[in-house]
Design a protein around this motif. Sequence first.
Motif, PDB file in Angstrom:
ATOM      1  N   PHE A 146       4.689  -8.159  -3.236  1.00 42.87           N
ATOM      2  CA  PHE A 146       4.273  -8.437  -4.614  1.00 42.87           C
ATOM      3  C   PHE A 146       3.708  -7.183  -5.270  1.00 42.87           C
ATOM      4  O   PHE A 146       3.971  -6.918  -6.448  1.00 42.87           O
ATOM      5  CB  PHE A 146       3.235  -9.563  -4.624  1.00 42.87           C
ATOM      6  CG  PHE A 146       2.834  -9.988  -6.010  1.00 42.87           C
ATOM      7  CD1 PHE A 146       3.669 -10.781  -6.778  1.00 42.87           C
ATOM      8  CD2 PHE A 146       1.619  -9.582  -6.544  1.00 42.87           C
ATOM      9  CE1 PHE A 146       3.306 -11.172  -8.055  1.00 42.87           C
ATOM     10  CE2 PHE A 146       1.241  -9.972  -7.819  1.00 42.87           C
ATOM     11  CZ  PHE A 146       2.091 -10.770  -8.577  1.00 42.87           C
ATOM     12  N   GLY A 147       2.931  -6.416  -4.527  1.00 38.05           N
ATOM     13  CA  GLY A 147       2.351  -5.196  -5.072  1.00 38.05           C
ATOM     14  C   GLY A 147       3.395  -4.165  -5.450  1.00 38.05           C
ATOM     15  O   GLY A 147       3.186  -3.360  -6.366  1.00 38.05           O
ATOM     16  N   GLU A 148       4.522  -4.186  -4.753  1.00 38.46           N
ATOM     17  CA  GLU A 148       5.595  -3.227  -5.041  1.00 38.46           C
ATOM     18  C   GLU A 148       6.331  -3.575  -6.323  1.00 38.46           C
ATOM     19  O   GLU A 148       6.739  -2.683  -7.083  1.00 38.46           O
ATOM     20  CB  GLU A 148       6.589  -3.208  -3.872  1.00 38.46           C
ATOM     21  CG  GLU A 148       7.711  -2.194  -4.022  1.00 38.46           C
ATOM     22  CD  GLU A 148       8.698  -2.254  -2.870  1.00 38.46           C
ATOM     23  OE1 GLU A 148       9.699  -1.520  -2.927  1.00 38.46           O
ATOM     24  OE2 GLU A 148       8.475  -3.038  -1.924  1.00 38.46           O
ATOM     25  N   VAL A 149       6.509  -4.873  -6.588  1.00 36.48           N
ATOM     26  CA  VAL A 149       7.319  -5.254  -7.745  1.00 36.48           C
ATOM     27  C   VAL A 149       6.486  -5.511  -9.001  1.00 36.48           C
ATOM     28  O   VAL A 149       6.964  -5.277 -10.116  1.00 36.48           O
ATOM     29  CB  VAL A 149       8.173  -6.500  -7.429  1.00 36.48           C
ATOM     30  CG1 VAL A 149       9.164  -6.187  -6.332  1.00 36.48           C
ATOM     31  CG2 VAL A 149       7.322  -7.698  -7.043  1.00 36.48           C
ATOM     32  N   MET A 150       5.262  -5.976  -8.858  1.00 35.06           N
ATOM     33  CA  MET A 150       4.435  -6.222 -10.032  1.00 35.06           C
ATOM     34  C   MET A 150       3.634  -4.963 -10.328  1.00 35.06           C
ATOM     35  O   MET A 150       2.594  -4.696  -9.728  1.00 35.06           O
ATOM     36  CB  MET A 150       3.504  -7.424  -9.806  1.00 35.06           C
ATOM     37  CG  MET A 150       2.561  -7.686 -10.980  1.00 35.06           C
ATOM     38  SD  MET A 150       3.373  -7.663 -12.594  1.00 35.06           S
ATOM     39  CE  MET A 150       4.201  -9.235 -12.619  1.00 35.06           C
ATOM     40  N   ASN A 151       4.146  -4.163 -11.254  1.00 32.20           N
ATOM     41  CA  ASN A 151       3.545  -2.880 -11.589  1.00 32.20           C
ATOM     42  C   ASN A 151       3.028  -2.937 -13.024  1.00 32.20           C
ATOM     43  O   ASN A 151       3.787  -2.728 -13.972  1.00 32.20           O
ATOM     44  CB  ASN A 151       4.594  -1.772 -11.426  1.00 32.20           C
ATOM     45  CG  ASN A 151       3.985  -0.390 -11.484  1.00 32.20           C
ATOM     46  OD1 ASN A 151       3.227  -0.084 -12.398  1.00 32.20           O
ATOM     47  ND2 ASN A 151       4.331   0.446 -10.517  1.00 32.20           N
TER      48      ASN A 151
ATOM     49  N   ASP B  74       5.865   4.808  -9.740  1.00 34.92           N
ATOM     50  CA  ASP B  74       6.983   5.190  -8.877  1.00 34.92           C
ATOM     51  C   ASP B  74       8.045   5.909  -9.720  1.00 34.92           C
ATOM     52  O   ASP B  74       8.531   5.369 -10.721  1.00 34.92           O
ATOM     53  CB  ASP B  74       7.571   3.927  -8.254  1.00 34.92           C
ATOM     54  CG  ASP B  74       8.751   4.197  -7.324  1.00 34.92           C
ATOM     55  OD1 ASP B  74       9.244   5.338  -7.304  1.00 34.92           O
ATOM     56  OD2 ASP B  74       9.173   3.255  -6.637  1.00 34.92           O
ATOM     57  N   PRO B  75       8.424   7.142  -9.359  1.00 37.64           N
ATOM     58  CA  PRO B  75       9.404   7.892 -10.173  1.00 37.64           C
ATOM     59  C   PRO B  75      10.721   7.147 -10.381  1.00 37.64           C
ATOM     60  O   PRO B  75      11.326   7.253 -11.457  1.00 37.64           O
ATOM     61  CB  PRO B  75       9.624   9.171  -9.355  1.00 37.64           C
ATOM     62  CG  PRO B  75       8.379   9.339  -8.561  1.00 37.64           C
ATOM     63  CD  PRO B  75       7.916   7.948  -8.236  1.00 37.64           C
ATOM     64  N   VAL B  76      11.175   6.392  -9.380  1.00 39.52           N
ATOM     65  CA  VAL B  76      12.424   5.644  -9.542  1.00 39.52           C
ATOM     66  C   VAL B  76      12.264   4.567 -10.610  1.00 39.52           C
ATOM     67  O   VAL B  76      13.127   4.394 -11.482  1.00 39.52           O
ATOM     68  CB  VAL B  76      12.865   5.025  -8.200  1.00 39.52           C
ATOM     69  CG1 VAL B  76      14.023   4.056  -8.412  1.00 39.52           C
ATOM     70  CG2 VAL B  76      13.275   6.114  -7.229  1.00 39.52           C
TER      71      VAL B  76
END
Length: 317
Positions: A57-62, A254-256
Amino acid sequence: MLDILAITGPIFIVIAIGFAAVRSGLFAKADTRALGAFVINIALPAVLFKALSQRSFGEVMNPTHLAAYAIGSLAAFGVGVMVMRVLRRQPMPKAAIVGMGMAMSNSAFIGFPVALQLFGQAAAVGLALALIVENLILLPLVIALAESSGDNGAKLGRVVAQTFARLLKNPIVLAILAGFGASLLGLRPPLMLAKAIDMLALASAPVALFVIGGALVGQKVGGMMADLGLIAAGKLVLHPLAVLTMFWLLPPVDPVLQMAGVLFASAPMATVYPIIGQKYGQDGMCSAALVVTTVASFVTLSVVVGVLRASAPIAAG
């Protein structure tokens, strides 16, 4: 240059095939609408659920990414509305529709196929974040402003409530919520279901591009060059620059994801643009803008891809 065209060229070749198929009568325009419904209601939700549920969740909810994309998009929208209202003294419904054309991208049908080649499955996370902004912020704002003039002004609160009620039944929104829920709870679909989702997800990009080509058949351009120039410049130049500026000003992400956000902002406007414009008597302008901006995006998207590839190493796949 050839490596850039190797990314953007196939996108527009498939669009051209869709155009030729409908123009020649091999497919009826109604057939492409059915294909578009398949992408929007089934294939694209599969892409989004797969991408979100397979990451933490932390990776996708930015929140920073969402803020950058939302503020940049609202800035482009605001410029369009102000130019039409203050400088050209046009009514609010037309101003809102012009602002929509400058700020709401075709993230699903054009942005995602390009981003998929550049960033792989990480593109779907950027797509989900872009769709949150477009569906939960921009679209309700456009409809609210367009409905806020004349006799409809008193119904503004009801319009906003009805818009959100419809959005909560939208398969894309439901897929995003389900994906976030699965990510938060650490749930994974059974293997058989996961493979079915994979199969549907693979169909999303090529079918979407084919649909875009079919949608362009019969659209006419003429007599609206001032409006078309404003919308095209706003969508293909101002919108990505505004989003890029916000990524520079806000804390790093995240640069991407950052590059994906700029790429989605660089896509032409959504194919529903003429449909929404029709309600406010602007379907001719919207249809013409869709043609002009989509054709012009072959050049502008190629430039953006070239800049992104030069700014950081990007692994396709």
